[in-house]
Write a protein that holds these residues in place. Structure first.
Motif, short mmCIF file in Angstrom:
data_model
loop_
_atom_site.label_atom_id
_atom_site.label_comp_id
_atom_site.label_asym_id
_atom_site.label_seq_id
_atom_site.Cartn_x
_atom_site.Cartn_y
_atom_site.Cartn_z
N SER A 18 -4.09 -0.87 -7.50
CA SER A 18 -5.48 -0.77 -7.06
C SER A 18 -6.34 -1.84 -7.73
O SER A 18 -7.25 -2.40 -7.12
CB SER A 18 -6.03 0.63 -7.36
OG SER A 18 -5.31 1.61 -6.64
N ARG A 19 -6.05 -2.13 -9.01
CA ARG A 19 -6.82 -3.17 -9.72
C ARG A 19 -6.52 -4.54 -9.11
O ARG A 19 -7.43 -5.38 -9.00
CB ARG A 19 -6.46 -3.17 -11.20
CG ARG A 19 -6.80 -1.92 -11.97
CD ARG A 19 -8.30 -1.65 -12.06
NE ARG A 19 -8.87 -1.08 -10.84
CZ ARG A 19 -8.74 0.19 -10.48
NH1 ARG A 19 -8.03 1.03 -11.22
NH2 ARG A 19 -9.31 0.63 -9.38
N VAL B 57 -3.95 1.44 3.95
CA VAL B 57 -2.65 2.10 4.01
C VAL B 57 -2.45 2.98 2.79
O VAL B 57 -1.92 4.09 2.90
CB VAL B 57 -1.53 1.04 4.14
CG1 VAL B 57 -0.17 1.69 3.92
CG2 VAL B 57 -1.59 0.38 5.50
N ARG B 58 -2.85 2.50 1.62
CA ARG B 58 -2.73 3.33 0.41
C ARG B 58 -3.46 4.65 0.60
O ARG B 58 -2.95 5.73 0.26
CB ARG B 58 -3.29 2.58 -0.79
CG ARG B 58 -3.42 3.45 -2.05
CD ARG B 58 -4.15 2.73 -3.16
NE ARG B 58 -4.43 3.63 -4.27
CZ ARG B 58 -5.50 4.40 -4.35
NH1 ARG B 58 -6.41 4.40 -3.38
NH2 ARG B 58 -5.67 5.20 -5.40
N GLY C 37 2.18 6.37 -7.09
CA GLY C 37 1.12 6.98 -7.88
C GLY C 37 1.15 6.57 -9.34
O GLY C 37 1.86 5.65 -9.74
N GLY C 38 0.37 7.28 -10.15
CA GLY C 38 0.36 7.05 -11.59
C GLY C 38 -0.11 5.67 -11.97
O GLY C 38 -1.03 5.10 -11.37
N ARG C 39 0.55 5.08 -12.98
CA ARG C 39 0.15 3.77 -13.47
C ARG C 39 0.40 2.67 -12.45
O ARG C 39 -0.34 1.69 -12.39
CB ARG C 39 0.92 3.46 -14.76
CG ARG C 39 0.55 4.35 -15.94
CD ARG C 39 1.31 3.94 -17.19
NE ARG C 39 0.92 4.78 -18.33
CZ ARG C 39 1.43 4.65 -19.55
NH1 ARG C 39 2.38 3.72 -19.77
NH2 ARG C 39 1.03 5.43 -20.53
N GLY D 105 0.81 -1.22 0.00
CA GLY D 105 0.00 0.00 0.00
C GLY D 105 0.84 1.26 0.00
O GLY D 105 0.52 2.24 -0.69
N ILE D 106 1.93 1.25 0.77
CA ILE D 106 2.83 2.42 0.80
C ILE D 106 3.46 2.63 -0.57
O ILE D 106 3.53 3.76 -1.07
CB ILE D 106 3.91 2.23 1.87
CG1 ILE D 106 3.30 2.28 3.27
CG2 ILE D 106 5.00 3.29 1.74
CD1 ILE D 106 4.28 1.92 4.38
N PHE D 107 3.90 1.54 -1.18
CA PHE D 107 4.59 1.65 -2.47
C PHE D 107 3.68 2.21 -3.56
O PHE D 107 4.04 3.18 -4.25
CB PHE D 107 5.13 0.28 -2.89
CG PHE D 107 5.75 0.27 -4.25
CD1 PHE D 107 6.96 0.89 -4.48
CD2 PHE D 107 5.11 -0.36 -5.32
CE1 PHE D 107 7.53 0.89 -5.75
CE2 PHE D 107 5.67 -0.36 -6.58
CZ PHE D 107 6.89 0.26 -6.80
N ILE D 108 2.49 1.62 -3.72
CA ILE D 108 1.63 2.08 -4.81
C ILE D 108 1.05 3.46 -4.51
O ILE D 108 0.88 4.29 -5.41
CB ILE D 108 0.50 1.07 -5.10
CG1 ILE D 108 -0.46 0.95 -3.90
CG2 ILE D 108 1.06 -0.28 -5.48
CD1 ILE D 108 -1.68 0.09 -4.19
#
Length: 291
Positions: free
Chosen positions: A126-127, A171-172, A118-120, A111-114
């Motif tokens: 998220s998908r 977390v995201r 951000g972006g793609r 969650g922290i990484f994505i």
């Protein structure tokens, strides 16, 4: 920011001592803490609290009701139910905690990484989370155990993987808000890289959210692992895990209800106490929750 000291708007600074005092003055949280402490103490000091070994058979008449010698009665093999319930806490509670730690670490890092990238990357992550949410957690756990094989270690992995999207999504969301704060811009201005910002600045600031989520999910993890053991996918007899004890005793409940009542009661009390503590922790650590 130190994880033991959590700042909240309008609330000053919450230290560990203040959190503990807030738990003690809340009746529900206090009851939960007492019950959970009793279960943990019983599991740790089981050799002192009972004279029997949890594998020992013929400690009394088979399927005996509670007596002075066997406080909660005996099962089909004459094993002391009180002893097995105490030792069962070692398996059920430790497996539940291990499951939550597994899910919290992997889910939070994802969650922290994505969220920070951000972006793609965020869109793809998220998908993936959405796809995992498409499977009921117990069904996904069963599918994973079917691939890995039965056993407590595989149950930890299976239930942990099923719980990852819950941590990743929350977390995201917390990271999306935290990365817009001024301290992130200040760190970048001082030359800090993305990895350092994520681990040294973002992570400590969302740590209270992770604690609350882990506590709230612990009850479900204990219940899920016990459910898989009840289905024969987790701990195997004669291991005194609460779910396994329920499974082994269901055919003999008409002869001695204690074989199911007391393991089920221990499981209920563990889940209830953790949920009571988790709900109060959410109120204390979540700045949007009411006091």
């Amino acid at each position: 920011m130190n994880a033991a000291v959590m700042a909240h708007p309008g609330r000053g600074r919450l230290t560990v001592g203040r959190v503990v005092r807030s738990l003690v003055v809340n009746p529900g949280a206090l009851i939960g803490a007492i019950i959970l402490t009793a279960l943990v103490v019983g599991a740790i000091f089981a050799p002192v609290l009972t004279p029997f070994d949890y594998y020992a058979t013929d400690t009394g008449p088979r399927l005996s009701p509670p007596t002075t010698a066997n406080l909660l009665g005996t099962d089909l093999h004459g094993r002391d139910i009180f002893t097995r319930v105490l030792y069962g806490g070692r398996f059920s509670l430790s497996v539940g905690i291990a499951t939550v730690l597994f899910a919290a670490i992997l889910g939070s890092l994802f969650g922290i990484f994505i969220g920070f990238t951000g972006g793609r990357v965020d869109a793809l992550g998220s998908r993936i989370i959405d796809v995992m949410f498409g499977f009921p957690s117990i069904v996904l756990s069963i599918l994973i155990v079917a691939v890995l094989g039965v056993g407590l270690v595989n149950v930890v992995i299976a239930v942990g993987i099923a719980e990852i999207p819950y941590f990743a999504r929350v977390v995201r969301g917390a990271v999306l808000g935290a990365k817009e704060q001024l301290f992130v811009e200040a760190s970048r201005a001082l030359g800090a890289g993305d990895l350092r910002i994520m681990l040294r600045h973002i992570l400590p600031n969302i740590f209270p959210t992770m604690i609350v989520l882990a506590t709230l999910n612990l009850g479900g993890a204990i219940l899920s692992t016990a459910s898989l053991s009840f289905l024969g996918l987790g701990a195997q007899p004669p291991t005194p895990e609460w779910g396994t004890m329920l499974s082994s005793g269901r055919e003999f409940m008409r002869y001695n209800p204690a074989v199911m009542v007391f393991p089920g009661l221990a499981l209920f009390l563990a889940v209830m106490s953790v949920n009571l503590l988790g709900d109060r922790l959410r109120q204390i650590l979540d700045p949007r929750a009411a006091d």
